[in-house]
Design a protein around this motif. Structure first.
Motif, PDB file in Angstrom:
ATOM      1  N   GLN A  68     -20.131  -8.765  -3.506  1.00 50.90           N
ATOM      2  CA  GLN A  68     -20.385  -7.084  -3.456  1.00 50.90           C
ATOM      3  C   GLN A  68     -19.581  -6.442  -2.040  1.00 50.90           C
ATOM      4  O   GLN A  68     -19.271  -5.104  -2.383  1.00 50.90           O
ATOM      5  N   ILE A  69     -19.549  -6.954  -1.187  1.00 50.66           N
ATOM      6  CA  ILE A  69     -18.879  -6.524   0.064  1.00 50.66           C
ATOM      7  C   ILE A  69     -17.471  -6.782  -0.007  1.00 50.66           C
ATOM      8  O   ILE A  69     -16.802  -8.015   0.400  1.00 50.66           O
ATOM      9  N   GLY A  70     -16.842  -6.177  -0.849  1.00 48.45           N
ATOM     10  CA  GLY A  70     -15.293  -6.395  -1.229  1.00 48.45           C
ATOM     11  C   GLY A  70     -14.238  -5.340  -0.960  1.00 48.45           C
ATOM     12  O   GLY A  70     -14.551  -4.500  -0.145  1.00 48.45           O
ATOM     13  N   SER A  71     -13.525  -4.914  -2.061  1.00 49.57           N
ATOM     14  CA  SER A  71     -12.876  -3.818  -2.150  1.00 49.57           C
ATOM     15  C   SER A  71     -13.770  -2.588  -2.268  1.00 49.57           C
ATOM     16  O   SER A  71     -12.940  -1.449  -1.933  1.00 49.57           O
ATOM     17  N   GLY A  72     -14.658  -2.642  -2.810  1.00 50.52           N
ATOM     18  CA  GLY A  72     -15.469  -1.335  -3.085  1.00 50.52           C
ATOM     19  C   GLY A  72     -15.960  -0.617  -1.968  1.00 50.52           C
ATOM     20  O   GLY A  72     -15.674   0.737  -2.129  1.00 50.52           O
ATOM     21  N   ILE A  73     -16.421  -1.252  -1.117  1.00 49.82           N
ATOM     22  CA  ILE A  73     -17.059  -0.621   0.169  1.00 49.82           C
ATOM     23  C   ILE A  73     -15.682   0.175   0.810  1.00 49.82           C
ATOM     24  O   ILE A  73     -15.433   1.137   1.721  1.00 49.82           O
ATOM     25  N   PHE A  74     -14.362  -0.248   0.698  1.00 49.10           N
ATOM     26  CA  PHE A  74     -13.216   0.069   1.343  1.00 49.10           C
ATOM     27  C   PHE A  74     -12.131   0.848   0.627  1.00 49.10           C
ATOM     28  O   PHE A  74     -11.290   1.390   1.021  1.00 49.10           O
ATOM     29  N   ALA A  75     -12.740   1.133  -0.762  1.00 50.24           N
ATOM     30  CA  ALA A  75     -11.794   1.944  -1.601  1.00 50.24           C
ATOM     31  C   ALA A  75     -12.595   3.010  -2.359  1.00 50.24           C
ATOM     32  O   ALA A  75     -12.138   4.223  -2.697  1.00 50.24           O
ATOM     33  N   SER A 335     -10.921  11.737   0.010  1.00 46.14           N
ATOM     34  CA  SER A 335     -10.858  11.441  -1.537  1.00 46.14           C
ATOM     35  C   SER A 335      -9.286  11.389  -1.622  1.00 46.14           C
ATOM     36  O   SER A 335      -8.899  11.062  -2.894  1.00 46.14           O
ATOM     37  N   SER A 336      -8.334  11.187  -0.708  1.00 44.44           N
ATOM     38  CA  SER A 336      -6.719  11.252  -0.979  1.00 44.44           C
ATOM     39  C   SER A 336      -6.272   9.839  -0.926  1.00 44.44           C
ATOM     40  O   SER A 336      -5.167   9.573  -1.145  1.00 44.44           O
ATOM     41  N   THR A 337      -7.176   8.719  -0.497  1.00 45.22           N
ATOM     42  CA  THR A 337      -6.362   7.397  -0.433  1.00 45.22           C
ATOM     43  C   THR A 337      -7.419   6.238  -0.589  1.00 45.22           C
ATOM     44  O   THR A 337      -8.712   6.541  -0.719  1.00 45.22           O
ATOM     45  N   ASN A 338      -6.858   5.261  -1.174  1.00 46.22           N
ATOM     46  CA  ASN A 338      -7.757   4.169  -1.857  1.00 46.22           C
ATOM     47  C   ASN A 338      -8.009   3.185  -0.440  1.00 46.22           C
ATOM     48  O   ASN A 338      -8.790   2.159  -0.501  1.00 46.22           O
ATOM     49  N   ALA A 339      -7.139   3.504   0.737  1.00 50.17           N
ATOM     50  CA  ALA A 339      -7.242   2.751   1.808  1.00 50.17           C
ATOM     51  C   ALA A 339      -8.102   3.233   2.987  1.00 50.17           C
ATOM     52  O   ALA A 339      -7.558   3.706   4.117  1.00 50.17           O
ATOM     53  N   VAL A 340      -9.261   3.772   2.587  1.00 48.52           N
ATOM     54  CA  VAL A 340     -10.062   4.554   3.574  1.00 48.52           C
ATOM     55  C   VAL A 340     -10.398   4.078   4.858  1.00 48.52           C
ATOM     56  O   VAL A 340     -10.281   4.560   5.927  1.00 48.52           O
ATOM     57  N   ALA A 341     -10.740   2.700   4.787  1.00 48.41           N
ATOM     58  CA  ALA A 341     -11.184   2.068   5.972  1.00 48.41           C
ATOM     59  C   ALA A 341      -9.760   1.707   6.867  1.00 48.41           C
ATOM     60  O   ALA A 341     -10.055   1.945   8.225  1.00 48.41           O
ATOM     61  N   VAL A 342      -8.749   1.649   6.456  1.00 47.84           N
ATOM     62  CA  VAL A 342      -7.506   1.574   7.349  1.00 47.84           C
ATOM     63  C   VAL A 342      -7.197   2.782   7.847  1.00 47.84           C
ATOM     64  O   VAL A 342      -7.081   2.941   9.121  1.00 47.84           O
ATOM     65  N   GLN A 343      -7.534   3.878   7.216  1.00 53.54           N
ATOM     66  CA  GLN A 343      -7.158   5.263   7.796  1.00 53.54           C
ATOM     67  C   GLN A 343      -8.163   5.718   8.715  1.00 53.54           C
ATOM     68  O   GLN A 343      -7.852   6.202   9.690  1.00 53.54           O
ATOM     69  N   ALA A 344      -9.393   5.183   8.629  1.00 52.83           N
ATOM     70  CA  ALA A 344     -10.397   5.387   9.481  1.00 52.83           C
ATOM     71  C   ALA A 344     -10.313   4.877  10.891  1.00 52.83           C
ATOM     72  O   ALA A 344     -10.238   5.573  11.935  1.00 52.83           O
ATOM     73  N   ALA A 345      -9.588   3.628  10.917  1.00 54.28           N
ATOM     74  CA  ALA A 345      -9.566   2.725  12.004  1.00 54.28           C
ATOM     75  C   ALA A 345      -8.351   3.492  12.961  1.00 54.28           C
ATOM     76  O   ALA A 345      -8.355   3.692  13.992  1.00 54.28           O
ATOM     77  N   LYS A 346      -7.231   3.932  12.071  1.00 58.77           N
ATOM     78  CA  LYS A 346      -5.901   4.272  12.617  1.00 58.77           C
ATOM     79  C   LYS A 346      -6.379   5.620  13.242  1.00 58.77           C
ATOM     80  O   LYS A 346      -5.568   5.990  14.488  1.00 58.77           O
ATOM     81  N   SER A 347      -7.298   6.443  12.715  1.00 62.76           N
ATOM     82  CA  SER A 347      -7.488   8.044  13.155  1.00 62.76           C
ATOM     83  C   SER A 347      -7.984   7.749  14.581  1.00 62.76           C
ATOM     84  O   SER A 347      -8.164   8.516  15.621  1.00 62.76           O
ATOM     85  N   LEU A 348      -8.921   6.523  14.883  1.00 62.76           N
ATOM     86  CA  LEU A 348      -9.714   6.468  15.903  1.00 62.76           C
ATOM     87  C   LEU A 348      -8.864   5.833  16.910  1.00 62.76           C
ATOM     88  O   LEU A 348      -8.773   6.219  18.288  1.00 62.76           O
ATOM     89  N   LEU A 349      -8.120   4.625  16.897  1.00 63.12           N
ATOM     90  CA  LEU A 349      -7.602   3.835  17.664  1.00 63.12           C
ATOM     91  C   LEU A 349      -6.021   3.559  17.564  1.00 63.12           C
ATOM     92  O   LEU A 349      -5.296   2.943  18.214  1.00 63.12           O
TER      93      LEU A 349
END
Length: 537
Positions: A68-75, A335-349
């Motif tokens: 369950q905790i796989g690509s879904g929560i990150f995309a 809604s513009s990217t399937n790599a939401v988690a990566v973009q979130a990390a980059k925006s902070l640090l």
């Protein structure tokens, strides 16, 4: 002692645990459960190839969480956000998806405890409706649902790596090649044996939880930083504290701007259905412990416990992670990217944090592929037992050429001497994975990777899965009336399966109308499957 137990004894040096597990296994397999599993397979092959009970509650929990905790929560957050009028509405969709999945998981826990059979839904559908329905489920899952899911997970790995490896988006063929290579590597690793796969699954589960915790901590850090200094560079995007979380705003879905104030109620319902499907796909996997129920020690107790614990963990993780996404990212970026988690990390640090999260996301998706390879391989084996697929796919381990060595022979005769400890480094019995089944599923998945897109595959998977989820839970309600004396170690309130069926049916109907291409493909596969089923009969 069976051959598999001899191998295990040699690997661990512990015979007492096997003795305890055998005792539990004999108690759990009374009645008609074993003959039902073996119906359609020869007695000799069933006895020789039937896997030992070696999965505990912890293993079942690890499989469920890892799936369950796989690509879904990150995309999937991008798909949910684009089909919801506000961040608050999107978060409610995630809660609804979790509750609906929990109701389904509880229903499946009852079936898995009452009928602990490898094959999961396939066996339940056969028991309730007969051969054709079970064949259709196996057909759709093996040629459509599971390969599509693994293709999506592989695509997310490639897109996550591509999002930090290049300033510009990588060419489509490069992403597909990366996805294919990642997938083939995971299939190879998971084609060794059950113990290796279970150890990987447990390890991947730890990485997944670490990834979730880091993203949530990022959101908490942003809130604390903003509280201390409203101008802090670590306070995330400003939308989360400057805008109303439930205020309706335009969103973009598949390149089209949705003006929520002007669309009809029917269109709004369609977008909500698409959002729910995306959320449900992220939760997908809650049924997969049932696929290996006969390999679980004391499934009547272990399976419900594993499902309850896994669903509680996953629902909490998903809601907290999505709140963190809305804190860390501008809302129009969700809604513009399937790599939401990566973009979130980059925006902070910045980019270094993006690289770390990318690696963790890739590992998490690899963990989901691991559990899916494990589950679909066992599903193909169970389908082959019923002659839905050629008997070749029922075989486990590597191909055997020539005469077998004495210690490779399986014989339960009382006069047979105990099989000596086997050197697992040289004996092919160490490889007990369904190799042929894995090759079949891998071949189909590679076709989906090369031809499909993330969102089209996502919608198709959602519709196909939920047709059979709802059918299976309807079967549970039928069994409550038709077989009231069936042993049920776990029996949830009837309101749970009824609510699951009603909501699930509404979502299926509207989504089928909202996505005619995917529903047409599903209808075509069902028609072909029905024809094949009739011809083989």
């Amino acid at each position: 002692m069976t051959q598999q137990q001899a191998v295990a004894v040699n690997a661990s040096g512990d015979t007492s645990r096997w003795g305890r597990e055998e005792e539990v296994s004999r108690k759990a397999d009374v009645g008609e459960r074993q003959p039902l599993l073996q119906r359609g397979a020869s007695a000799s092959s069933s006895r020789a190839d039937q896997p030992a009970k070696q999965l505990s509650t912890r293993h079942a929990f690890a499989v469920l969480v890892s799936l369950q905790i796989g690509s879904g929560i990150f995309a999937s957050p991008a798909q949910v956000d684009s089909n919801a009028p506000s961040p608050g509405a999107a978060l409610l969709v995630w809660v609804l998806g979790g509750i609906l999945s929990w109701a389904g998981a509880s229903s499946f826990a009852e079936l898995g405890a009452a009928l602990p059979l490898n094959g999961g839904m396939q066996e339940y559908l056969h028991h309730v409706y007969g051969d054709t329905t079970a064949f259709l489920m196996a057909w759709i899952y093996i040629v459509g649902v599971k390969p599509s899911s693994m293709a999506i997970q592989s695509i997310v790995i490639a897109e996550s790596i591509g999002s930090i490896s290049s300033a510009n988006p990588l060419a489509a063929w490069k992403l597909k090649l990366m996805a294919a290579l990642a997938f083939v590597a995971m299939v190879a690793i998971n084609s060794i044996n059950t113990r290796t796969t279970m150890r990987l699954s447990e390890s991947f589960t730890a990485f997944k939880i670490v990834t979730v915790v880091l993203i949530v901590l990022g959101g908490v850090t942003a809130v604390i930083a903003h509280t201390i200094d409203s101008n802090s560079s670590f306070s995330g995007a400003e939308d989360w504290y400057s805008k109303d979380w439930f205020h309706t705003r335009p969103t973009i879905s598949e390149g089209h701007i949705i003006d929520w104030s002007s669309i009809s109620t029917w269109e709004r319902y369609g977008h909500y259905s698409a959002a729910i499907y995306a959320g449900l796909w992220a939760y997908d996997g809650w049924d997969n412990a049932n696929v290996v129920a006969s390999e679980i020690i004391d499934p009547g107790r272990s399976l419900p416990k594993a499902i309850k614990a896994a669903m509680a963990v996953v629902l909490s993780c998903y809601e907290l992670v999505n709140i963190a996404y809305y804190i860390l990212l501008p809302w129009d970026m969700m809604s513009s990217t399937n790599a939401v988690a990566v973009q979130a990390a980059k925006s902070l640090l910045g980019r270094p944090a993006g690289i770390i999260i990318t690696l963790l996301v890739a590992i998490s998706c690899a963990g989901s592929i691991t559990s899916n390879v494990f589950a679909v391989g066992r599903l193909i084996v169970a389908a082959s037992q019923r002659h839905y697929f050629p008997s070749l796919f029922y075989k486990r381990g590597l191909p055997q050429f020539g005469k077998k060595r004495r210690h490779d022979r399986v014989d339960d005769s009382p006069s047979e001497q105990p099989i000596p400890a086997v050197n697992i480094s040289t004996n092919t019995s160490f490889i007990d994975a369904p190799i042929y089944a894995n090759v079949l599923s891998a071949s189909i998945t590679l076709i989906y990777i090369s031809t499909g897109s993330f969102r089209a595959l996502l919608t198709f998977v959602g519709m196909a899965e939920w047709v059979f989820y709802v059918s299976t839970v309807i079967g549970l309600i039928i069994l409550r009336r038709r077989e009231p004396n069936l042993p049920r170690p776990y029996r949830p309130s009837l309101l749970l399966p009824i609510a699951f069926v009603v909501v699930g049916s509404l979502v299926i109907i509207r989504s089928a109308m909202f996505a005619p291409i995917q529903s047409g493909v599903l209808a075509g596969l069902l028609a072909v499957g029905t024809l094949v089923s009739k011809l083989r009969g």
